[in-house]
Write an enzyme that holds these catalytic residues in place. Structure first.
Site, PDB file in Angstrom:
ATOM      1  N   GLU A 166       0.836  -1.198   0.000  1.00  0.00           N
ATOM      2  CA  GLU A 166       0.000   0.000   0.000  1.00  0.00           C
ATOM      3  C   GLU A 166       0.870   1.246   0.000  1.00  0.00           C
ATOM      4  OE1 GLU A 166      -3.957  -1.540   2.487  1.00  0.00           O
ATOM      5  OE2 GLU A 166      -2.570  -0.110   3.410  1.00  0.00           O
ATOM      6  N   CYS A 167       0.589   2.176  -0.885  1.00  0.00           N
ATOM      7  CA  CYS A 167       1.143   3.534  -0.896  1.00  0.00           C
ATOM      8  C   CYS A 167       2.676   3.525  -0.873  1.00  0.00           C
ATOM      9  CB  CYS A 167       0.549   4.350   0.245  1.00  0.00           C
ATOM     10  SG  CYS A 167       0.650   6.142  -0.025  1.00  0.00           S
ATOM     11  N   GLY A 168       3.305   3.694   0.288  1.00  0.00           N
ATOM     12  CA  GLY A 168       4.757   3.647   0.347  1.00  0.00           C
ATOM     13  C   GLY A 168       5.298   2.335  -0.178  1.00  0.00           C
ATOM     14  N   SER A 209      -1.255  -0.895  -4.279  1.00  0.00           N
ATOM     15  CA  SER A 209      -2.221   0.182  -4.512  1.00  0.00           C
ATOM     16  C   SER A 209      -1.879   1.422  -3.709  1.00  0.00           C
ATOM     17  CB  SER A 209      -3.626  -0.285  -4.122  1.00  0.00           C
ATOM     18  OG  SER A 209      -3.725  -0.408  -2.708  1.00  0.00           O
TER      19      SER A 209
END
Length: 462
Positions: A330-332, A435
């Site tokens: 996720e993200c990072g 994501s």
């Protein structure tokens, strides 16, 4: 167990610093379980640190009432007191005409009284009008008391207190002085995470100073007198019941200064699903052997040099992806799985663009800064998702952009939110899903069930 909720009249009211201090002070004499309204990672890191118990998140936009009740009861085991920190103003939520996602909705779902923190900077009698408005806006929300913040003088405190208690009939249980020392350290995504901040003496000294200020100006006995017995208002969803007696696979979760945005319920859920959870540092550690990997959000942009230098870690994750080992990011974590991370000139005073090699699992690059994306996300996974098909609600918050090669397969189509590209999110490569969307493990338990099932299938065969 008794409990209450601390809310603010607006963002920046001082609610976070005050709640942090109250949790620490109450923990000196009782076992305190904390909760944080909304999809926030950083405030819970502070509340976890000062109480010694994992703070839990509650969010009525992504969770059903039964799920929130389940999280509340699971976290409360063995606790004497429950303290819930709200988000933004009491009634701020996902929509203008509904309260989903608001602090008020959580107070109603759990039937908890609210102590309202009012920023009284430059007002006295007007504070009574503000409190009356909040107390009367929704009859189902029980505003039980008030804490004043940013009080300048004894006269300011006395006049404001008299006005509220006279016109509103509510007790003012404390008045916090205007003091720059009450402010916690900030950066581009909000507060500095506790894990990182505690490495500096100034940071810990400030946390202690905040506790001292609050101890001197808030009546803890009056606060405890406002707490009520926590009784279920509705059924609780059973989320953490173990599916088997002992773990039969290992899941490695990236956890260090670069990756630490996790909801504490994640670790309990993975354990309940039969996974042994181990943590590792993509900056410092050798690549760990595991049956699946989870890379959460965080600040890879601040530690890009260290991430690049750990070549064996990057190669290990790339090899795991090529061998169809399940990986969820996720993200990072999404940024870390791309080919490279670009830190653009001008960001944090950089005179020139800097480029750092990442894992090379997803063809493309990430860059920072970019337009800020902040808010709730709603969507559905599709047939391309390696971990199943389900509808979800989540959250996104970043200043970066990820530009993946044409032909990238996406698992998520969003009806709300930005995602990676044009409302598409959840890049897929084999058993890799990455994501911008952050999903709560309770609200999106289907994802983690699918992830663990895919780990088990690869380990044992379908």
């Amino acid at each position: 167990m008794k409990g209450l909720l601390i809310s603010g009249d607006r963002s920046g009211s001082g609610k976070t610093s005050i709640t942090l201090a109250l949790a620490a002070l109450l923990s000196r004499e009782a076992t305190v379980q904390t909760y944080k309204v909304a999809m926030d990672y950083i405030d819970p890191s502070y509340l976890t640190a000062v109480t010694g118990r994992p703070c839990r998140n509650l969010d009525s936009y992504v969770m059903s009432p039964a799920q929130m009740q389940g999280v509340f009861e699971h976290g409360a085991k063995g606790a004497d007191l429950a303290l819930v920190e709200g988000v933004r103003g009491l009634f701020e939520g996902a929509e203008a005409l509904g309260d989903a996602g608001s602090t008020a909705s959580v107070a109603k779902a759990l039937d908890l009284p609210v102590v309202l923190v009012v920023d009284a900077r430059s007002i006295t009698r007007s504070a009574a009008a503000i409190v009356n408005g909040y107390a009367g806006f929704d009859p189902e929300v029980k505003v039980a008391g008030v804490i004043l913040n940013n009080i300048r003088t004894a006269g300011h405190r006395e006049k404001t207190t008299r006005a509220i208690e006279h016109y509103c009939g509510l007790p003012v249980i404390g008045a916090v002085p205007r003091d720059e020392g009450m402010q916690l350290a900030m950066r581009h995504l909000g507060l500095v995470p506790y894990r990182e901040g505690q490495e500096g003496d100034d940071f810990l000294a400030r946390v202690e100073a905040i506790q001292d200020v609050v101890a001197s100006c808030i009546d803890l006995d009056a606060l405890k007198a406002l707490m009520v017995e926590c009784t279920p208002k509705g059924p609780a969803e059973e989320i953490f019941a173990p599916v088997q007696a002992a773990p039969d696979l290992r899941v490695a979760v990236a956890y260090d200064e670069a990756f630490n945005f996790y909801y504490n319920d994640l670790f309990d859920l993975l354990g309940a699903l039969g996974a042994e959870v181990v943590t590792f540092s993509p900056i410092h550690d050798p690549f760990p052997e595991a049956d699946g990997y989870i890379l959460g959000g965080g600040y890879p942009e601040l530690y890009a040099g260290g991430l690049e230098k750990n070549v064996r870690m990057r190669e290990g994750l790339r090899a795991a992806a090529e061998n169809d080992v399940p990986i969820y990011a996720e993200c990072g974590g999404l940024i870390y799985l791309t080919d490279r991370l670009v830190l653009r000139s001008g960001w944090q005073g950089r005179e020139h663009e800097e480029v750092y090699e990442m894992c090379g699992v997803l063809p493309g690059e990430a860059a920072i800064p970019a337009r800020r994306s902040l808010g709730y996300v709603e969507g559905r996974s599709g047939p391309a998702c390696p971990f199943g098909d389900w509808a979800f609600r989540g959250h996104e918050f970043h200043y970066s952009e990820v530009i993946l090669d044409e032909g990238t397969t996406y698992a998520y189509r969003l009806s709300r939110g930005t995602g990676i590209s044009g409302g598409m999110d959840g890049a897929v490569r084999g058993n890799v899903l990455a994501s911008y969307t952050h999903l709560h493990p309770v609200a999106s338990a289907a994802l983690y069930r699918g992830f663990v099932s895919r780990c088990r299938e690869r380990l044992n065969g379908p």
